[in-house]
Design a protein around this motif. Structure first.
Motif, PDB file in Angstrom:
ATOM      1  N   GLU A 252       0.828  -1.208   0.000  1.00 25.38           N
ATOM      2  CA  GLU A 252       0.000   0.000   0.000  1.00 25.38           C
ATOM      3  C   GLU A 252       0.864   1.260   0.000  1.00 25.38           C
ATOM      4  O   GLU A 252       0.579   2.230  -0.707  1.00 25.38           O
ATOM      5  CB  GLU A 252      -0.925   0.004   1.222  1.00 25.38           C
ATOM      6  CG  GLU A 252      -2.106  -0.958   1.080  1.00 25.38           C
ATOM      7  CD  GLU A 252      -2.868  -1.150   2.390  1.00 25.38           C
ATOM      8  OE1 GLU A 252      -3.760  -2.017   2.407  1.00 25.38           O
ATOM      9  OE2 GLU A 252      -2.554  -0.454   3.368  1.00 25.38           O
ATOM     10  N   MET A 256       0.970   4.246  -2.731  1.00 23.80           N
ATOM     11  CA  MET A 256       0.804   5.683  -2.453  1.00 23.80           C
ATOM     12  C   MET A 256       1.869   6.492  -3.181  1.00 23.80           C
ATOM     13  O   MET A 256       1.584   7.529  -3.768  1.00 23.80           O
ATOM     14  CB  MET A 256       0.899   5.932  -0.942  1.00 23.80           C
ATOM     15  CG  MET A 256      -0.281   5.399  -0.172  1.00 23.80           C
ATOM     16  SD  MET A 256      -0.014   5.565   1.601  1.00 23.80           S
ATOM     17  CE  MET A 256      -1.357   4.558   2.214  1.00 23.80           C
ATOM     18  N   MET A 259       1.323   6.153  -7.019  1.00 22.48           N
ATOM     19  CA  MET A 259       0.092   6.875  -7.372  1.00 22.48           C
ATOM     20  C   MET A 259       0.317   8.395  -7.373  1.00 22.48           C
ATOM     21  O   MET A 259      -0.143   9.114  -8.255  1.00 22.48           O
ATOM     22  CB  MET A 259      -0.951   6.547  -6.303  1.00 22.48           C
ATOM     23  CG  MET A 259      -2.361   6.627  -6.740  1.00 22.48           C
ATOM     24  SD  MET A 259      -3.324   5.914  -5.370  1.00 22.48           S
ATOM     25  CE  MET A 259      -4.870   6.648  -5.720  1.00 22.48           C
ATOM     26  N   PHE A 275      -5.141   7.886  -1.934  1.00 24.81           N
ATOM     27  CA  PHE A 275      -5.338   6.482  -1.585  1.00 24.81           C
ATOM     28  C   PHE A 275      -6.304   6.346  -0.405  1.00 24.81           C
ATOM     29  O   PHE A 275      -7.274   5.585  -0.452  1.00 24.81           O
ATOM     30  CB  PHE A 275      -3.974   5.858  -1.233  1.00 24.81           C
ATOM     31  CG  PHE A 275      -3.988   4.368  -1.060  1.00 24.81           C
ATOM     32  CD1 PHE A 275      -3.618   3.525  -2.101  1.00 24.81           C
ATOM     33  CD2 PHE A 275      -4.346   3.794   0.155  1.00 24.81           C
ATOM     34  CE1 PHE A 275      -3.616   2.150  -1.941  1.00 24.81           C
ATOM     35  CE2 PHE A 275      -4.355   2.422   0.324  1.00 24.81           C
ATOM     36  CZ  PHE A 275      -3.989   1.592  -0.728  1.00 24.81           C
ATOM     37  N   SER A 279     -10.231   5.149  -0.505  1.00 25.11           N
ATOM     38  CA  SER A 279     -10.630   3.923   0.196  1.00 25.11           C
ATOM     39  C   SER A 279     -11.717   4.233   1.230  1.00 25.11           C
ATOM     40  O   SER A 279     -12.631   3.439   1.442  1.00 25.11           O
ATOM     41  CB  SER A 279      -9.426   3.219   0.833  1.00 25.11           C
ATOM     42  OG  SER A 279      -8.778   4.080   1.694  1.00 25.11           O
ATOM     43  N   LEU A 297      -6.877   1.707  -9.257  1.00 22.10           N
ATOM     44  CA  LEU A 297      -5.430   1.829  -9.067  1.00 22.10           C
ATOM     45  C   LEU A 297      -4.690   1.380 -10.313  1.00 22.10           C
ATOM     46  O   LEU A 297      -3.718   2.008 -10.737  1.00 22.10           O
ATOM     47  CB  LEU A 297      -4.973   0.998  -7.852  1.00 22.10           C
ATOM     48  CG  LEU A 297      -5.449   1.475  -6.481  1.00 22.10           C
ATOM     49  CD1 LEU A 297      -4.906   0.573  -5.390  1.00 22.10           C
ATOM     50  CD2 LEU A 297      -4.989   2.906  -6.223  1.00 22.10           C
TER      51      LEU A 297
END
Lengths: 319, 233
Positions: A252, A256, A259, A275, A279, A297
């Motif tokens: 994750e 991040m 992204m 992110f 979510s 994503l």
């Protein structure tokens, strides 16, 4: 180039202004829980900025940075378990442990490259994860509650962070300081050399740069920053568990950074914000939110080269 | 200054250098000449610690540097401008120059960005451009500038002007002439014999991994048979 930089700086300023006014704005619109969401965003932003130093600037694909978050968090929790709540002891020791772990893992991992580097960083992180799972005294899989946040008492003065608002602004200040520190670092000769390793490591060696030492230094700094995020997370959640060090957390964190835009100063902050907000919003719509989140994503990674920061840059060029 | 003594080196099972020997004196301009595949670049790779030396020794300023790490050899005072330039495309021109800059203590006239710009005015307008946005000639100027920013006592250029336009070539040669006047020791690999005969002090002809001839520019200029046999001129 100057225009692009100006827009990035304006974007960054807007984001920080938003972080600053959330504790006022959120209760005003009757959504006070957003203060907690944004505190969490800032904590993950700190970790993502730390990872970005090695992943984005140095091209080191570390798949195990959750370990340093976990080590920072667990150090606080274990101190608290033994009723040592003095922050002046807890925090430096937690940072030291995260740094030493990064030094040890980095020293061994950086002798490998490519997929081997990814796998060895993952292996070290999983080792730390299983250490947490096997620590029965400290809650094992069930985790460990932290009854008291770190205390900062000196000469009769009590800088308490028990209050959520104080804790929020402490996190905000730390985020600004970390972004500033990383900015100074990447614009220094050391930072330029680290960025050079991403494109041509052997060339740097031939110009007199001991790349291994430079990369290891960046790796340790990155580990310490993630350790700091772990300290904040433990204090914020008042709870730690091995789950915070498990490989999906490392994934994750990577997401991040990717992204938001690798190798950009504010990309990780943008990425962590997008992110976690995404979510949060999707999970409020449906329990099967991962089915939407996953493809989103993938689309972002496939079509937004350079991440969200890249979209802003391209928008500028088009404009 | 640089002394390469009976060096042998191989690419796995294929031996490339067979007792390579030559030296470069302080403030000298020396060339390694020869046809493609004769071992010139391999020699540079061995000097810089990229290719392990299996036998023989290399000394720089009387200290042995054989098989040291590349960065230690560079730190000893050798600056390399590699074949293919290899600039950092993700850094700006300014950052390319700063990233590896070294200023040894006690140096009277160290290389600075201003001096590099003085040497290559074409880079002035490009300082904030990314390395990958430069033309081939500008990249070569940057590669030389970057090597100079380490303040080397010996500058090595591998294929100094390969693939460059004639105008850019002459700029590079003009720069090397300037450096020579400033007493910079230089070792060059290039195929532009006419210019090298004009600038360089001494030449070594490399054939099948070893030196088969050495001499001054005057001696080489007069020996047409030698030029034809080993350099295909």
């Amino acid at each position: 180039m100057r225009l692009k930089k100006n827009v990035q700086e304006i974007g960054v300023s807007c984001l920080f202004i938003l972080f600053a006014i959330i504790p006022i704005l959120a209760p005003a619109i009757g959504e006070a829980f957003y203060v907690d969401v944004f505190a969490r965003i800032m904590i993950w932003s700190i970790a993502a900025v730390g990872l970005n130093l090695v992943l984005g600037y140095g091209g080191m694909i570390s798949f195990g940075h959750a370990a340093y978050i976990g080590l920072g968090g667990y150090t606080i929790a274990i101190f608290s378990f033994h009723e040592i709540n003095n922050g002046f002891i807890q925090w430096p020791v937690a940072l030291l442990i995260s740094g030493l772990a990064a030094l040890l893992f980095g020293a061994l991992s950086l002798r490998t490259r490519g997929v081997y580097f990814i796998m060895i960083t993952l292996a070290f992180a999983q080792m730390v994860y299983f250490l947490g799972v096997s620590a029965d005294k400290y809650g094992s899989n069930d985790g460990l509650n932290i009854w008291n946040r770190s205390e900062f008492k000196i000469y009769g003065l009590d800088f308490s962070i028990d209050d959520n608002l104080t804790f929020y602004y402490l996190t905000f200040t730390i985020l600004i300081l970390i972004v500033f520190l990383v900015r100074r670092l990447v614009n220094s000769r050391f930072g330029m050399a680290i960025q050079g390793t991403r494109s041509n490591e052997s060339r740097l060696e031939m110009l007199g740069v001991p790349t291994y030492v430079y990369k290891l230094t960046a790796f340790v700094i990155s580990g310490v920053i993630c350790g700091l995020a772990g300290i904040l997370q433990a204090n914020f959640e008042r709870f730690v568990s091995p789950d915070m060090m498990d490989w999906p957390r490392s994934g994750e964190l990577m997401f991040m950074v990717i992204m938001g835009g690798m190798g950009t100063l504010m990309g990780p902050v943008l990425g962590a914000t997008a992110f976690l907000v995404l979510s949060e919003v999707l999970s409020s719509l449906t329990v099967h939110w991962h089915l939407i989140f996953g493809p989103l994503l993938i689309i972002l990674v496939l079509y937004a080269r350079g991440g969200l920061g890249g979209i802003i840059d391209r928008g500028q060029k088009d404009g | 200054m640089l002394s390469v003594n009976s060096v042998e080196a191989s690419y796995e099972d294929s031996q490339a250098l067979f007792g390579m020997s030559f030296d470069v004196g302080t403030s000298e301009f020396v060339t390694l000449l020869g046809r493609n595949g004769m071992g010139k670049t391999t020699t540079i790779r061995s000097i810089m610690g990229i290719l392990p030396v299996s036998s023989g020794k290399i000394f720089f300023e009387e200290k042995e540097i054989t098989n040291l790490s590349s960065f230690r050899i560079a730190q000893a005072g050798i600056g390399l401008v590699p074949e293919g330039r290899q600039i950092f495309p993700n850094l700006t021109v300014r950052e390319n120059l700063i990233a590896t800059a070294v200023r040894p203590s006690g140096l009277k006239r160290a290389w600075t960005i201003d001096r590099i710009i003085e040497l290559f005015p074409a880079l002035r307008e490009r300082l904030n451009n990314m390395g990958g946005q430069l033309s081939g000639g500008e990249q070569q100027m940057l590669a030389i500038g970057r090597a100079l920013m380490t303040n080397p006592r010996l500058l090595i250029l591998d294929e100094a002007t390969e693939g460059l336009a004639p105008k850019v070539r002459s700029e590079i040669w003009s720069c090397l002439k300037t450096l020579r006047q400033e007493a910079q020791a230089i070792l060059v690999i290039d195929k532009n014999l006419e210019t090298l005969l004009e600038i360089a002090d001494r030449h070594y002809i490399v054939e099948k991994g070893s030196v088969v001839w050495s001499g001054t520019s005057t001696q080489l200029r007069e020996n047409k048979q030698l030029q034809k046999k080993y350099l295909g001129v």
